[in-house]
Design a protein around this motif. Sequence first.
Motif, PDB file in Angstrom:
ATOM      1  N   ALA A 118      40.253  38.981 -41.630  1.00  0.00           N
ATOM      2  CA  ALA A 118      41.121  39.813 -40.786  1.00  0.00           C
ATOM      3  C   ALA A 118      41.855  38.954 -39.759  1.00  0.00           C
ATOM      4  N   MET A 119      41.153  38.007 -39.157  1.00  0.00           N
ATOM      5  CA  MET A 119      41.794  37.144 -38.175  1.00  0.00           C
ATOM      6  C   MET A 119      42.812  36.217 -38.834  1.00  0.00           C
ATOM      7  N   GLU A 120      42.502  35.747 -40.051  1.00  0.00           N
ATOM      8  CA  GLU A 120      43.441  34.897 -40.777  1.00  0.00           C
ATOM      9  C   GLU A 120      44.760  35.632 -41.026  1.00  0.00           C
ATOM     10  N   VAL A 121      44.672  36.890 -41.433  1.00  0.00           N
ATOM     11  CA  VAL A 121      45.885  37.666 -41.700  1.00  0.00           C
ATOM     12  C   VAL A 121      46.740  37.748 -40.442  1.00  0.00           C
ATOM     13  N   PHE A 122      46.117  38.043 -39.312  1.00  0.00           N
ATOM     14  CA  PHE A 122      46.864  38.144 -38.058  1.00  0.00           C
ATOM     15  C   PHE A 122      47.450  36.796 -37.653  1.00  0.00           C
ATOM     16  N   LYS A 123      46.651  35.733 -37.722  1.00  0.00           N
ATOM     17  CA  LYS A 123      47.100  34.426 -37.252  1.00  0.00           C
ATOM     18  C   LYS A 123      48.243  33.867 -38.101  1.00  0.00           C
ATOM     19  N   THR A 124      48.209  34.103 -39.396  1.00  0.00           N
ATOM     20  CA  THR A 124      49.315  33.628 -40.226  1.00  0.00           C
ATOM     21  C   THR A 124      50.587  34.431 -39.963  1.00  0.00           C
ATOM     22  N   GLU A 125      50.440  35.701 -39.641  1.00  0.00           N
ATOM     23  CA  GLU A 125      51.621  36.515 -39.342  1.00  0.00           C
ATOM     24  C   GLU A 125      52.321  36.069 -38.057  1.00  0.00           C
ATOM     25  N   VAL A 126      51.552  35.598 -37.074  1.00  0.00           N
ATOM     26  CA  VAL A 126      52.153  35.151 -35.820  1.00  0.00           C
ATOM     27  C   VAL A 126      52.481  33.663 -35.849  1.00  0.00           C
ATOM     28  N   GLY A 127      52.223  32.993 -36.971  1.00  0.00           N
ATOM     29  CA  GLY A 127      52.632  31.602 -37.142  1.00  0.00           C
ATOM     30  C   GLY A 127      51.686  30.560 -36.593  1.00  0.00           C
ATOM     31  N   SER A 128      50.425  30.913 -36.341  1.00  0.00           N
ATOM     32  CA  SER A 128      49.477  29.917 -35.825  1.00  0.00           C
ATOM     33  C   SER A 128      49.198  28.834 -36.851  1.00  0.00           C
ATOM     34  N   TRP A 129      49.112  29.202 -38.120  1.00  0.00           N
ATOM     35  CA  TRP A 129      49.000  28.255 -39.228  1.00  0.00           C
ATOM     36  C   TRP A 129      49.485  28.959 -40.483  1.00  0.00           C
ATOM     37  N   SER A 130      49.583  28.225 -41.584  1.00  0.00           N
ATOM     38  CA  SER A 130      50.110  28.814 -42.814  1.00  0.00           C
ATOM     39  C   SER A 130      49.464  28.171 -44.027  1.00  0.00           C
ATOM     40  N   TYR A 131      49.557  28.893 -45.150  1.00  0.00           N
ATOM     41  CA  TYR A 131      49.069  28.411 -46.439  1.00  0.00           C
ATOM     42  C   TYR A 131      50.283  28.201 -47.339  1.00  0.00           C
ATOM     43  N   PRO A 132      50.626  26.946 -47.639  1.00  0.00           N
ATOM     44  CA  PRO A 132      51.909  26.666 -48.291  1.00  0.00           C
ATOM     45  C   PRO A 132      51.970  26.913 -49.790  1.00  0.00           C
ATOM     46  N   GLU A 133      50.841  27.107 -50.450  1.00  0.00           N
ATOM     47  CA  GLU A 133      50.849  27.224 -51.903  1.00  0.00           C
ATOM     48  C   GLU A 133      50.800  28.688 -52.345  1.00  0.00           C
ATOM     49  N   ALA A 134      51.108  28.884 -53.620  1.00  0.00           N
ATOM     50  CA  ALA A 134      51.122  30.237 -54.183  1.00  0.00           C
ATOM     51  C   ALA A 134      49.728  30.609 -54.687  1.00  0.00           C
ATOM     52  N   GLY A 135      49.527  31.908 -54.875  1.00  0.00           N
ATOM     53  CA  GLY A 135      48.263  32.387 -55.412  1.00  0.00           C
ATOM     54  C   GLY A 135      48.312  33.885 -55.615  1.00  0.00           C
ATOM     55  N   LEU A 136      47.537  34.366 -56.558  1.00  0.00           N
ATOM     56  CA  LEU A 136      47.503  35.793 -56.863  1.00  0.00           C
ATOM     57  C   LEU A 136      46.543  36.534 -55.940  1.00  0.00           C
ATOM     58  N   PHE A 137      45.364  35.947 -55.693  1.00  0.00           N
ATOM     59  CA  PHE A 137      44.342  36.605 -54.877  1.00  0.00           C
ATOM     60  C   PHE A 137      44.609  36.301 -53.404  1.00  0.00           C
ATOM     61  N   ARG A 138      45.335  37.189 -52.761  1.00  0.00           N
ATOM     62  CA  ARG A 138      45.689  36.982 -51.369  1.00  0.00           C
ATOM     63  C   ARG A 138      45.999  38.306 -50.698  1.00  0.00           C
ATOM     64  N   ILE A 139      45.920  38.300 -49.385  1.00  0.00           N
ATOM     65  CA  ILE A 139      46.335  39.434 -48.561  1.00  0.00           C
ATOM     66  C   ILE A 139      47.431  38.922 -47.644  1.00  0.00           C
ATOM     67  N   GLY A 140      48.634  39.399 -47.830  1.00  0.00           N
ATOM     68  CA  GLY A 140      49.749  38.865 -47.070  1.00  0.00           C
ATOM     69  C   GLY A 140      49.911  37.381 -47.348  1.00  0.00           C
ATOM     70  N   GLY A 141      49.891  36.584 -46.291  1.00  0.00           N
ATOM     71  CA  GLY A 141      50.024  35.138 -46.460  1.00  0.00           C
ATOM     72  C   GLY A 141      48.702  34.413 -46.525  1.00  0.00           C
ATOM     73  N   VAL A 142      47.612  35.143 -46.751  1.00  0.00           N
ATOM     74  CA  VAL A 142      46.274  34.538 -46.692  1.00  0.00           C
ATOM     75  C   VAL A 142      45.614  34.570 -48.063  1.00  0.00           C
ATOM     76  N   PRO A 143      45.350  33.417 -48.676  1.00  0.00           N
ATOM     77  CA  PRO A 143      44.568  33.396 -49.928  1.00  0.00           C
ATOM     78  C   PRO A 143      43.125  33.783 -49.640  1.00  0.00           C
ATOM     79  N   LEU A 144      42.516  34.519 -50.552  1.00  0.00           N
ATOM     80  CA  LEU A 144      41.201  35.088 -50.290  1.00  0.00           C
ATOM     81  C   LEU A 144      40.079  34.056 -50.216  1.00  0.00           C
ATOM     82  N   PHE A 145      40.334  32.861 -50.732  1.00  0.00           N
ATOM     83  CA  PHE A 145      39.267  31.864 -50.633  1.00  0.00           C
ATOM     84  C   PHE A 145      39.025  31.472 -49.170  1.00  0.00           C
ATOM     85  N   SER A 146      40.020  31.689 -48.304  1.00  0.00           N
ATOM     86  CA  SER A 146      39.890  31.249 -46.911  1.00  0.00           C
ATOM     87  C   SER A 146      38.730  31.947 -46.210  1.00  0.00           C
ATOM     88  N   GLY A 147      38.456  33.200 -46.559  1.00  0.00           N
ATOM     89  CA  GLY A 147      37.340  33.898 -45.939  1.00  0.00           C
ATOM     90  C   GLY A 147      36.013  33.228 -46.210  1.00  0.00           C
TER      91      GLY A 147
END
Length: 301
Positions: A118-147
């Motif tokens: 949940a925090m990753e989704v918020f932080k990527t939306e406000v630009g604190s950090w980003s995930y530059p690669e593509a992937g199917l398993f993700r929520i918004g800009g956050v790949p699910l492996f990050s959790g």
Amino acid sequence: MRLMREPRFTAALTRSSIARVLAARKRPRPHTRGHRLAEGIAEFLIFGCKQAWACVFGGAMVALIVATHLYYPHDAYVTRYDFLFLAALTIQGILLGSRLETVEEAKVILMYHLIGTAMEVFKTEVGSWSYPEAGLFRIGGVPLFSGFMYAAIGSYIARCWRLFDFRFTRHPPIWALGLLALAIYVNFYTHHRFIDLRVALFAASAVLFGRCWVHYRIWRVHRRMPLLLGLFLVALFVWIAENLGTWTRTWTYPHQTHGWSMVRLGKLGSWFLLLVVSYTLIAAVSRPRALDQAAAGRCPG
């Protein structure tokens, strides 16, 4: 429910050559310099084995991140992020299926996983950090492996709690830790729009944990260290692992857009605060136990 059931790792360690040597040394002997040195080496080896076991989930994830950065084919049908997610699920399934991880641990780790995602989704939306690669398993800009990276921290603390048989003196009340953890988590969101309460949260952490000692048993006796120091050391190692994550460009901060540079030291404070949240979740389930007075008198510093 207390997380004290011995894992299979302990039985395996008992059968190892190290444990056999230690068992042979249980008879009282004169504490010569050579004897103390041998015991010190044995205790160091046990400490390394237990730490390696406690880090198995996080270590596997970091190894996969580095290995896939170096060797994963760019034109693979399954993207690197999706592979990491499926690999993390597999590791978690193996740990549970082989009973190397308890159900109680898994529940807490899952909770921390959800909180982190949940925090990753918020932080990527406000630009604190980003995930530059593509992937199917993700929520918004956050790949699910990050959790699972957050889950690895919870897994480490839970395993250390069992393997080192944690005891405490002057442990803060769980309700007070719960309020602090809630304030920390809320501040991760609100400081983008309102005042950042981080300094006050550091001060509150120092007040609650400042008098607390954690007693950990490597072999025969409980040794001790300030709990604040323990949390800081774990935060330091997480910060080092995060540098590996950004070096592999698994995720990047804005200052790393044009080339890699070390993660700023300010993130070390953020990881410390997040570790307080993780520790609180584990403590709420494990129920900290006090060190009995007789053992406290024999406890080395």
